[in-house]
Write a protein that holds these residues in place. Structure first.
Motif: not given
Length: 323
Positions: A187, A309, A312
């Motif tokens: 990421m 993040w 994600m």
């Protein structure tokens, strides 16, 4: 940044500007990536704290969340300013709650400015008495510790994921340890360290990181050392055949997680994510050219910060990537 220009005044100038931009932007990684400032979300389901052998470093603290019957275990790597109390993932996100959705979560603690690699020598800029041996810790000691706790799950292999500094490390560690890892996820990583300006950028970022300055020569040697290529996901792409590879990056656009940020934080986080996006897209092309199947996640907004993040990770879970 990867386009090579012809020699001559104009070509050199464009290369110089690209290299300078890389140095100026990635140096800010230390400011926003991996800094833990918020209160931890608590221990949660199946919490345990344990330690593993440091391979010549002090023992490494590990914090984990597990539940019998879960189908996968993911190791999460931190950013450049990883702290020694708890992982930035625990400081800043709720991803440990994935344990209630079938995925055990394991967070090794520490690794400031290490790129989670085995260094050539102790850092001679701050008098650290030992060389970093994070690759050894993750690929040997941590694997043994997770195995002892029965965390492999039905697939018999682990997943590894990381953000920023930990993103490139996750891909490289996964590529070199396919006997233990089946899934690897970056990421907002910098996935083409051989691109013009990137070695200088890493050098500047290490000088700026907490606890430093840190010497890039102590890490992977001089810029011409082959160890730089050994730790570059772009170069190591052909070792990733057979892995489930996933990459993600924001586009630098402001979203909900930027609410309340000051101008300095925004100025730092936006260009970092631009650079990450360019490098992640380049890696995606490299994977296509070399026949390595990957999945991608490019949300419509996102700067270099934890909330994006966290999302994600949850998208990867909800889309079935950990299966």
């Amino acid at each position: 940044m990867r386009v090579r220009k012809p020699f001559g005044r104009a070509g050199f100038g464009k290369r110089f500007v690209a290299a300078f931009a890389a140095v100026a932007t990635i140096a800010g990684v230390g400011v926003v990536a991996g800094t833990g400032t918020a209160a931890a979300f608590g221990t949660g389901t199946g919490f345990s704290q344990w330690s593993v052998n440091g391979c010549g470093m002090p023992d490494v603290k590990v914090r984990s969340w597990s539940r019998p019957g879960n189908y996968k275990t993911v190791v999460l790597l931190d950013g450049l300013r990883a702290t020694t109390d708890i992982s930035g993932w625990e400081h800043e996100t709720n991803v440990q709650n994935m344990v209630d959705r079938g995925v055990n979560v394991v967070m090794p603690v520490g690794g400031t400015a290490s790129f989670y690699s085995d260094w050539d020598a102790p850092n001679n800029f701050n008098g650290q008495p030992y060389a970093y041996r994070w690759n050894c810790v993750i690929s040997r000691s941590l694997i043994a510790g997770m195995d002892a706790r029965g965390l492999r799950g039905p697939s018999g292999k682990y997943a590894i994921a990381g953000l920023s500094m930990g993103g490139n490390a996750a891909l490289v560690i996964g590529a070199n340890n396919k006997q233990n890892f089946s899934h690897t996820f970056s990421m907002s990583g910098y996935l083409n360290l051989s691109a013009p300006g990137m070695k200088s950028a890493i050098r500047v970022a290490l000088l700026d990181a907490d606890g430093g300055p840190w010497n890039a020569d102590s890490m992977w040697g001089a810029p011409w050392s082959t160890r730089w290529y050994d730790n570059d996901p772009f170069v190591q792409i052909n070792k990733m055949h057979g892995l489930k590879v996933r990459v993600a990056s924001g586009n630098g656009g402001l979203g909900g997680y930027n609410a309340g940020q000051g101008p300095v934080e925004i100025v730092q986080g936006v260009p970092l994510e631009w650079l990450s996006l360019a490098q992640t897209r380049a890696f995606e092309v490299q994977a296509l050219v070399n026949g390595v199947a990957i999945t991608t996640d490019y949300p419509p907004s996102g700067t270099h910060m934890w909330g994006y993040w966290q999302d994600m990770m949850w998208r990867a879970l909800n889309q079935g990537w950990f299966r």
